[in-house]
Motif scaffolding. Structure first.
Motif, PDB file in Angstrom:
ATOM      1  N   PHE A  70       0.834  -1.204   0.000  1.00 20.06           N
ATOM      2  CA  PHE A  70       0.000   0.000   0.000  1.00 20.06           C
ATOM      3  C   PHE A  70       0.868   1.253   0.000  1.00 20.06           C
ATOM      4  O   PHE A  70       2.003   1.241   0.472  1.00 20.06           O
ATOM      5  CB  PHE A  70      -0.862   0.033   1.270  1.00 20.06           C
ATOM      6  N   ASN A  71       0.261   2.330  -0.473  1.00 18.28           N
ATOM      7  CA  ASN A  71       0.922   3.632  -0.456  1.00 18.28           C
ATOM      8  C   ASN A  71       0.893   4.309   0.902  1.00 18.28           C
ATOM      9  O   ASN A  71       1.632   5.232   1.157  1.00 18.28           O
ATOM     10  CB  ASN A  71       0.199   4.550  -1.436  1.00 18.28           C
ATOM     11  N   ARG A 299     -13.967   7.940  -3.643  1.00 20.03           N
ATOM     12  CA  ARG A 299     -12.515   7.963  -3.869  1.00 20.03           C
ATOM     13  C   ARG A 299     -12.003   6.532  -3.778  1.00 20.03           C
ATOM     14  O   ARG A 299     -12.649   5.690  -3.168  1.00 20.03           O
ATOM     15  CB  ARG A 299     -11.838   8.801  -2.786  1.00 20.03           C
ATOM     16  N   PRO A 300     -10.855   6.242  -4.350  1.00 20.89           N
ATOM     17  CA  PRO A 300     -10.302   4.893  -4.172  1.00 20.89           C
ATOM     18  C   PRO A 300     -10.127   4.625  -2.685  1.00 20.89           C
ATOM     19  O   PRO A 300      -9.684   5.514  -1.940  1.00 20.89           O
ATOM     20  CB  PRO A 300      -8.942   4.960  -4.863  1.00 20.89           C
ATOM     21  N   ARG A 301     -10.470   3.419  -2.274  1.00 19.47           N
ATOM     22  CA  ARG A 301     -10.404   3.129  -0.833  1.00 19.47           C
ATOM     23  C   ARG A 301      -8.973   2.965  -0.366  1.00 19.47           C
ATOM     24  O   ARG A 301      -8.639   3.175   0.776  1.00 19.47           O
ATOM     25  CB  ARG A 301     -11.192   1.858  -0.532  1.00 19.47           C
ATOM     26  N   PHE A 302      -8.129   2.519  -1.275  1.00 20.22           N
ATOM     27  CA  PHE A 302      -6.711   2.368  -0.931  1.00 20.22           C
ATOM     28  C   PHE A 302      -5.905   2.529  -2.199  1.00 20.22           C
ATOM     29  O   PHE A 302      -6.438   2.395  -3.305  1.00 20.22           O
ATOM     30  CB  PHE A 302      -6.440   1.005  -0.289  1.00 20.22           C
ATOM     31  N   LEU A 303      -4.645   2.854  -2.040  1.00 22.21           N
ATOM     32  CA  LEU A 303      -3.775   2.979  -3.210  1.00 22.21           C
ATOM     33  C   LEU A 303      -2.666   1.952  -3.112  1.00 22.21           C
ATOM     34  O   LEU A 303      -2.009   1.827  -2.067  1.00 22.21           O
ATOM     35  CB  LEU A 303      -3.173   4.377  -3.269  1.00 22.21           C
ATOM     36  N   ILE A 304      -2.472   1.247  -4.183  1.00 18.01           N
ATOM     37  CA  ILE A 304      -1.457   0.200  -4.185  1.00 18.01           C
ATOM     38  C   ILE A 304      -0.229   0.698  -4.928  1.00 18.01           C
ATOM     39  O   ILE A 304      -0.317   1.190  -6.047  1.00 18.01           O
ATOM     40  CB  ILE A 304      -2.023  -1.076  -4.837  1.00 18.01           C
ATOM     41  N   GLN A 305       0.899   0.598  -4.239  1.00 12.41           N
ATOM     42  CA  GLN A 305       2.143   1.060  -4.812  1.00 12.41           C
ATOM     43  C   GLN A 305       2.695   0.019  -5.770  1.00 12.41           C
ATOM     44  O   GLN A 305       3.119   0.322  -6.875  1.00 12.41           O
ATOM     45  CB  GLN A 305       3.112   1.237  -3.645  1.00 12.41           C
ATOM     46  N   ALA A 306       2.671  -1.227  -5.331  1.00 14.81           N
ATOM     47  CA  ALA A 306       3.220  -2.306  -6.151  1.00 14.81           C
ATOM     48  C   ALA A 306       2.644  -3.630  -5.691  1.00 14.81           C
ATOM     49  O   ALA A 306       2.234  -3.770  -4.540  1.00 14.81           O
ATOM     50  CB  ALA A 306       4.739  -2.344  -6.024  1.00 14.81           C
ATOM     51  N   ASN A 315      -7.984 -12.439 -13.152  1.00 14.84           N
ATOM     52  CA  ASN A 315      -9.189 -11.657 -12.843  1.00 14.84           C
ATOM     53  C   ASN A 315      -8.870 -10.369 -12.086  1.00 14.84           C
ATOM     54  O   ASN A 315      -9.500 -10.039 -11.111  1.00 14.84           O
ATOM     55  CB  ASN A 315     -10.156 -12.503 -12.007  1.00 14.84           C
ATOM     56  N   LEU A 316      -7.882  -9.646 -12.556  1.00 14.26           N
ATOM     57  CA  LEU A 316      -7.483  -8.463 -11.808  1.00 14.26           C
ATOM     58  C   LEU A 316      -7.939  -7.177 -12.482  1.00 14.26           C
ATOM     59  O   LEU A 316      -7.148  -6.307 -12.761  1.00 14.26           O
ATOM     60  CB  LEU A 316      -5.971  -8.444 -11.669  1.00 14.26           C
ATOM     61  N   ALA A 317      -9.203  -7.062 -12.758  1.00 11.66           N
ATOM     62  CA  ALA A 317      -9.633  -5.904 -13.530  1.00 11.66           C
ATOM     63  C   ALA A 317     -10.416  -4.895 -12.703  1.00 11.66           C
ATOM     64  O   ALA A 317     -11.140  -4.084 -13.244  1.00 11.66           O
ATOM     65  CB  ALA A 317     -10.483  -6.373 -14.701  1.00 11.66           C
ATOM     66  N   SER A 318     -10.292  -4.935 -11.385  1.00 11.90           N
ATOM     67  CA  SER A 318     -11.082  -4.000 -10.589  1.00 11.90           C
ATOM     68  C   SER A 318     -10.574  -2.574 -10.785  1.00 11.90           C
ATOM     69  O   SER A 318      -9.412  -2.351 -11.101  1.00 11.90           O
ATOM     70  CB  SER A 318     -11.007  -4.370  -9.117  1.00 11.90           C
ATOM     71  N   ALA A 319     -11.472  -1.629 -10.606  1.00 12.60           N
ATOM     72  CA  ALA A 319     -11.128  -0.232 -10.850  1.00 12.60           C
ATOM     73  C   ALA A 319      -9.950   0.193 -10.001  1.00 12.60           C
ATOM     74  O   ALA A 319      -9.040   0.866 -10.462  1.00 12.60           O
ATOM     75  CB  ALA A 319     -12.336   0.629 -10.538  1.00 12.60           C
ATOM     76  N   GLU A 320      -9.976  -0.248  -8.744  1.00 11.10           N
ATOM     77  CA  GLU A 320      -8.937   0.221  -7.845  1.00 11.10           C
ATOM     78  C   GLU A 320      -7.561  -0.309  -8.219  1.00 11.10           C
ATOM     79  O   GLU A 320      -6.569   0.375  -8.120  1.00 11.10           O
ATOM     80  CB  GLU A 320      -9.261  -0.200  -6.415  1.00 11.10           C
ATOM     81  N   THR A 321      -7.522  -1.551  -8.650  1.00 10.26           N
ATOM     82  CA  THR A 321      -6.211  -2.117  -8.903  1.00 10.26           C
ATOM     83  C   THR A 321      -5.692  -1.737 -10.283  1.00 10.26           C
ATOM     84  O   THR A 321      -4.497  -1.647 -10.475  1.00 10.26           O
ATOM     85  CB  THR A 321      -6.247  -3.644  -8.752  1.00 10.26           C
ATOM     86  N   SER A 322      -6.600  -1.505 -11.240  1.00  9.19           N
ATOM     87  CA  SER A 322      -6.099  -1.190 -12.570  1.00  9.19           C
ATOM     88  C   SER A 322      -5.548   0.230 -12.635  1.00  9.19           C
ATOM     89  O   SER A 322      -4.796   0.574 -13.511  1.00  9.19           O
ATOM     90  CB  SER A 322      -7.204  -1.371 -13.600  1.00  9.19           C
ATOM     91  N   ARG A 323      -5.936   1.029 -11.645  1.00 12.24           N
ATOM     92  CA  ARG A 323      -5.503   2.417 -11.651  1.00 12.24           C
ATOM     93  C   ARG A 323      -4.041   2.569 -11.255  1.00 12.24           C
ATOM     94  O   ARG A 323      -3.426   3.591 -11.414  1.00 12.24           O
ATOM     95  CB  ARG A 323      -6.363   3.160 -10.619  1.00 12.24           C
ATOM     96  N   VAL A 324      -3.507   1.543 -10.644  1.00 13.90           N
ATOM     97  CA  VAL A 324      -2.152   1.684 -10.129  1.00 13.90           C
ATOM     98  C   VAL A 324      -1.210   0.702 -10.821  1.00 13.90           C
ATOM     99  O   VAL A 324      -1.625  -0.313 -11.344  1.00 13.90           O
ATOM    100  CB  VAL A 324      -2.125   1.427  -8.616  1.00 13.90           C
TER     101      VAL A 324
END
Ligand code: UDP
Ligand code: MG
Length: 329
Positions: A70-71, A299-306, A315-324
């Motif tokens: 997480f960021n 807003r995105p609930r969390f931000l993933i750095q890596a 199956n990794l196409a969720s909005a939150e994960t594709s943004r990062v």
């Protein structure tokens, strides 16, 4: 790496002191089960060496390890949510990083699932926490039992197992403030509970201050019940009826006894009491409204750095994960 049978999701926040011991017990315990597994660590913005230790561990066992970084610090339950989005097992087990719940118990949870249960809750046998924590937990368990439809003995124990269906349902939720064991329970068809061992924290200190604990319990109550609000409206109705009766009584008394100016402090007492209740009610309303506000802003609930993983899951196409950006090896 084809889909594993079991995914173990572990939120990690400033656990550098305990992580080596966790690795040393968790991997052998899972290897011994003879089931295909993966471990998904979610680093919840630790500011110690936890992220570095997780990277090293990923390099040691890339076949069964994935790490979501997480960021920032978004909280234990959102970290688990992120873990759920990044795991692929048919059965998903959540575990704390501090070894309070022994990883050796995971096998027993999976045995229960073999018998057809889709949600295995747990009860901490001889809980090793402070008297205050145990007392507060008991009170909150009772409150939750009365005001929600969620029934479990020990809501605070995070070593639990969920079926893929339950986790998919949770992934479809976009809840900002939530409480995973309770949310999962609302989707369970055939839940059960078992007793498990509980140990003292292996190293480091609890990551929950009193303030964070209170916030978490507000999350639990507001996310699953409107009873507190309804209690307030009912109490308001009762107090209004009582005051009408009281006013009529005072009017009659004025006619019979004549003017009186006694009882000033009683009046203050009653007034302060009612003001206190009213302020608490407004605060409670604020707890609900604040959460509605957080939710509607989307807003995105969390931000993933890596994300450290051997290969990208399908199956990794969720909005939150594709943004990062994902960092894959
Ligand atoms: N945790 C987290 N983010 C936080 C607080 C805690 O990811 O903001 C993790 C922590 O690293 C641990 C688990 O959640 O793996 C449970 O935390 P802790 O053991 O401190 O809670 P307690 O057992 O005191 O309830
Ligand atoms: Mg703990």
């Amino acid at each position: 790496m084809s889909a594993p049978e079991v995914s173990v999701v572990i939120p990690v926040y400033n656990e550098e002191q305990g992580l080596p011991a966790l690795f040393a017990r968790l991997y052998p315990a899972l290897d011994a089960l003879g089931r295909r597994y993966e471990i998904v660590f979610v680093n919840d913005g630790s500011d110690d060496r936890s992220a570095a230790l997780l990277r090293e561990q990923f390099q040691r066992r890339p076949d069964v390890t994935r790490v979501v970084l997480f960021n920032g610090n978004f909280g234990q339950h959102l970290a688990i949510m992120a873990g759920f989005e990044h795991c692929r097992g048919q059965r998903i087990v959540t575990l704390d990083a501090d070894l309070q719940n022994p990883p050796e118990e995971i096998g027993r949870l999976l045995d229960e699932m073999d018998q057809g249960f889709d949600y295995v809750g747990t009860i901490r046998r001889m809980r090793q926490d402070t008297v205050f924590r145990r007392w507060a937990s008991r009170a909150m368990n009772q409150l939750r039992e009365h005001i929600t439809r969620i029934h479990m003995t020990d809501q605070g124990c995070m070593l639990r197992a969920y079926s893929r269906d339950i986790v998919d349902a949770i992934n479809a939720c976009r809840e900002v403030n939530t409480f995973i064991p309770a949310l999962a329970f609302t989707f369970a068809v055939n839940p059960t509970e078992i007793e498990i061992r509980h140990e003292e924290r292996a190293a480091g200190e609890s990551k929950y201050s009193l303030y964070k604990l209170i916030r978490l319990n507000f999350d639990l109550v507001t996310a699953f019940s409107l009873v507190p609000l309804q209690t307030f409206s009912l109490a308001g109705i009762c107090i209004s009826i009582l005051s009408v009766i009281f006013v009529v009584f005072l009017a009659v008394r004025r006619l019979v006894v004549g003017p009186e100016a006694e009882g000033l402090f009683t009046l203050f007492g009653i007034a302060f009491f009612l003001i206190g209740i009213a302020l608490f009610g407004i605060g409670l309303l604020g707890e609900y409204i604040g959460r509605i506000y957080e939710q509607v802003r989307q807003r995105p609930r969390f931000l993933i750095q890596a994300v450290l993983e051997d290969e990208a899951p399908a199956n990794l196409a969720s909005a939150e994960t594709s943004r990062v950006a994902s960092q894959r090896t």
